[in-house]
Write a protein that holds these residues in place. Structure first.
Motif, mmCIF file in Angstrom:
data_model
loop_
_atom_site.group_PDB
_atom_site.id
_atom_site.type_symbol
_atom_site.label_atom_id
_atom_site.label_comp_id
_atom_site.label_asym_id
_atom_site.label_seq_id
_atom_site.Cartn_x
_atom_site.Cartn_y
_atom_site.Cartn_z
ATOM 1 N N LYS B 65 39.759 37.743 38.814
ATOM 2 C CA LYS B 65 39.990 36.488 39.517
ATOM 3 C C LYS B 65 41.356 35.904 39.144
ATOM 4 O O LYS B 65 42.120 35.490 40.018
ATOM 5 C CB LYS B 65 38.882 35.489 39.189
ATOM 6 N N TYR B 67 43.963 37.513 38.037
ATOM 7 C CA TYR B 67 45.019 38.356 38.603
ATOM 8 C C TYR B 67 45.230 38.031 40.082
ATOM 9 O O TYR B 67 46.364 37.917 40.558
ATOM 10 C CB TYR B 67 44.651 39.832 38.424
ATOM 11 N N LEU B 68 44.135 37.862 40.807
ATOM 12 C CA LEU B 68 44.241 37.586 42.243
ATOM 13 C C LEU B 68 44.851 36.212 42.502
ATOM 14 O O LEU B 68 45.648 36.038 43.418
ATOM 15 C CB LEU B 68 42.863 37.703 42.909
ATOM 16 N N THR B 71 48.491 36.456 42.087
ATOM 17 C CA THR B 71 49.201 37.161 43.142
ATOM 18 C C THR B 71 48.893 36.594 44.531
ATOM 19 O O THR B 71 48.995 37.300 45.528
ATOM 20 C CB THR B 71 48.903 38.671 43.104
ATOM 21 N N SER B 73 46.041 34.970 46.011
ATOM 22 C CA SER B 73 44.768 34.764 46.694
ATOM 23 C C SER B 73 44.322 33.311 46.532
ATOM 24 O O SER B 73 44.663 32.656 45.552
ATOM 25 C CB SER B 73 43.676 35.661 46.101
ATOM 26 N N GLU B 77 38.755 33.282 47.864
ATOM 27 C CA GLU B 77 38.920 34.721 48.019
ATOM 28 C C GLU B 77 38.883 35.414 46.652
ATOM 29 O O GLU B 77 38.238 36.441 46.486
ATOM 30 C CB GLU B 77 40.250 35.033 48.717
ATOM 31 N N ALA B 78 39.574 34.823 45.674
ATOM 32 C CA ALA B 78 39.613 35.416 44.333
ATOM 33 C C ALA B 78 38.210 35.477 43.734
ATOM 34 O O ALA B 78 37.822 36.481 43.132
ATOM 35 C CB ALA B 78 40.553 34.613 43.432
ATOM 36 N N ALA B 111 39.540 46.467 42.784
ATOM 37 C CA ALA B 111 39.922 45.107 43.175
ATOM 38 C C ALA B 111 41.039 45.147 44.222
ATOM 39 O O ALA B 111 41.008 44.410 45.213
ATOM 40 C CB ALA B 111 40.366 44.313 41.946
ATOM 41 N N ARG B 112 41.998 46.018 43.999
ATOM 42 C CA ARG B 112 43.113 46.132 44.945
ATOM 43 C C ARG B 112 42.615 46.515 46.341
ATOM 44 O O ARG B 112 43.003 45.912 47.344
ATOM 45 C CB ARG B 112 44.089 47.205 44.441
ATOM 46 N N ARG B 115 40.886 43.714 48.031
ATOM 47 C CA ARG B 115 41.811 42.674 48.502
ATOM 48 C C ARG B 115 42.469 43.091 49.823
ATOM 49 O O ARG B 115 42.579 42.294 50.747
ATOM 50 C CB ARG B 115 42.896 42.390 47.467
#
Lengths: 213, 215
Positions: B65, B67-68, B71, B73, B77-78, B111-112, B115
């Motif tokens: 979460k 990290y998102l 970057t 999010s 969404e995260a 996760a990538r 996303r």
């Protein structure tokens, strides 16, 4: 099969980080599937991605999020996977394309046809398969933006060298070229293109309106 | 192995000046590093171990979460992708092969991919739902590539990363994985803005060379 032309590192990096335009993503995925060297580069990036993840500042989830996840697992809450069409597999195309709808064949110019690929979420570029008869010479042209190409079958050549199966070619507004398709067999390429083709010369200006790419 | 990489973390206050070594000390600062994440994933695959899942969740879900969010999010969404990542980890646990990728890198790829899926879903409501994993991990075309070959490949990649100077892996991470703007990278590393681009390129060329050398 020796692959000699690879995507620039930056494109592979953005592919590995999941940040490429979806149409461009497909082309890089096709190259990576055929190229052990670039697969290693992607793997290295994924490890750095893991390190970035582990170093990320933790952000608390909603209370009870773990129980909620367990409940969803128990409930069999899944994102249903769409069955692969197998259309791609059957026609010798990369598996990457199995997950996309591929449109009907359209004539582009003499000796040249294309099939559009339906890419959800593509905003910048469009993807298509480009099929050229053996020996076809394309008119000298430039791109207003970028064009990513991965050769799937056959070959073509231009000033940049010879491009065979798995090879990657990047065209942009700085490159003026006139590719010629190898004479031994038809050439099939996977292309992601943003912007337009600019065909050079008087003849080019005359026929440009009829080239539908 | 990964531990070397994991210790080089960016702290919330990365603006301190000084050498990189000072900012990312090689000393062990995080005891969690010793946790055998691969072993826990194996426990899930073997016997649906909920306690193992809870431990993985507690460590990774907040980091996914975070990290998102870092970057770009949204909060919602995260949160959702962090949960979906852990659910996917449970379901795919039996397909995880510790010999070919580290647990942390594997979780990163899950996760990538989720996303990417979310981005596509957001842009077109009637999107086909699909497991896009095959797109990211395309089966190598060469059929000769065996499991043994793949774990050798993984060892090559690991060795190349270990030889990559800390500063270079760091700048790649800051630029492509944490997606920080060049101005921020310049400030973090204490280098002129104009040199960030060339340093990123240099680092990637070096990584390529190291990967090629090991063949």
């Amino acid at each position: 099969m020796t692959i000699e032309h690879h995507p620039p590192e930056e494109l592979i990096a953005r592919f590995a980080a999941g940040r490429l335009d979806p149409a461009e993503h497909i082309v890089i995925a096709a190259h990576v599937a055929m190229c052990a060297r670039c697969r290693r580069f992607v793997a290295a990036f994924e490890r750095l991605g893991g390190a970035a993840l582990e170093a990320a500042e933790p952000a608390a989830l909603a209370a009870g999020a773990c129980d909620a996840a367990m409940a969803r697992i128990d409930a069999g809450d899944t994102v249903p996977a769409v069955p692969r069409s197998r259309r791609a597999e059957a026609s010798g195309l990369p598996r990457t394309l199995d997950y996309y709808e591929i449109g009907r064949v359209r004539r582009v110019a003499p000796g040249l046809t294309m099939r559009p690929i339906v890419v959800p979420g593509a905003t910048k570029s469009r993807a298509f398969l480009l099929m050229a008869d053996p020996g076809t010479r394309m008119l000298e042209h430039t791109h207003t933006e970028t064009e990513l190409t991965c050769v799937l079958q056959g070959s073509f050549s231009h000033e940049g060298g010879r491009f065979g199966p798995g090879d990657f070619d990047l065209g942009d507004e700085t490159i003026d070229h006139r590719p010629a398709v190898g004479s031994d067999m038809p050439c099939v390429c996977l292309v992601a293109m943003s912007g337009k083709l600019r065909i050079n010369g008087l003849l080019g200006r005359l026929i440009e309106p009829f080239i539908r790419l | 192995m990964m531990t070397v990489l994991l210790q080089r973390r960016i702290s919330g206050h990365g603006r301190r000046s000084g050498s990189l070594a000072k900012r990312w000390p090689r000393v062990k600062e995080r005891p969690e590093i010793a946790v055998d994440w691969s072993g826990l994933i194996a426990q899930i695959a073997l016997r649906g171990d909920r306690e193992a899942f809870r431990r993985l969740f507690e460590f990774f879900a907040p980091r996914v979460k975070g990290y998102l969010l870092r970057t770009g999010s949204s909060e919602a969404e995260a949160e959702e992708i962090a949960q979906e990542t852990m659910i996917a980890l449970w379901r795919k646990a039996d397909r995880f092969d510790p010999a070919t990728s580290g647990a942390v890198a594997w979780i990163y790829t899950i996760a990538r991919n989720l996303r990417i899926d979310a981005v596509r879903r957001g842009r077109r409501a009637k999107r086909m739902l699909q497991d896009i994993e095959a797109e990211y991990r395309p089966e190598p075309v060469e059929s000769t590539e065996t499991t043994h070959g793949r774990s050798q490949e993984a060892a090559h990649v690991e060795a190349a990363l270990q030889r990559l100077p800390v500063q270079q892996s760091e700048i790649i991470r800051l630029s492509f994985l944490e997606e920080r703007p060049h101005s921020e990278i310049a400030a973090l590393l204490g280098i002129p803005l104009g040199t960030v681009k060339s340093r990123v390129r240099l680092a990637m060329n070096r990584l390529r060379e190291l990967l090629d050398d090991l063949k």
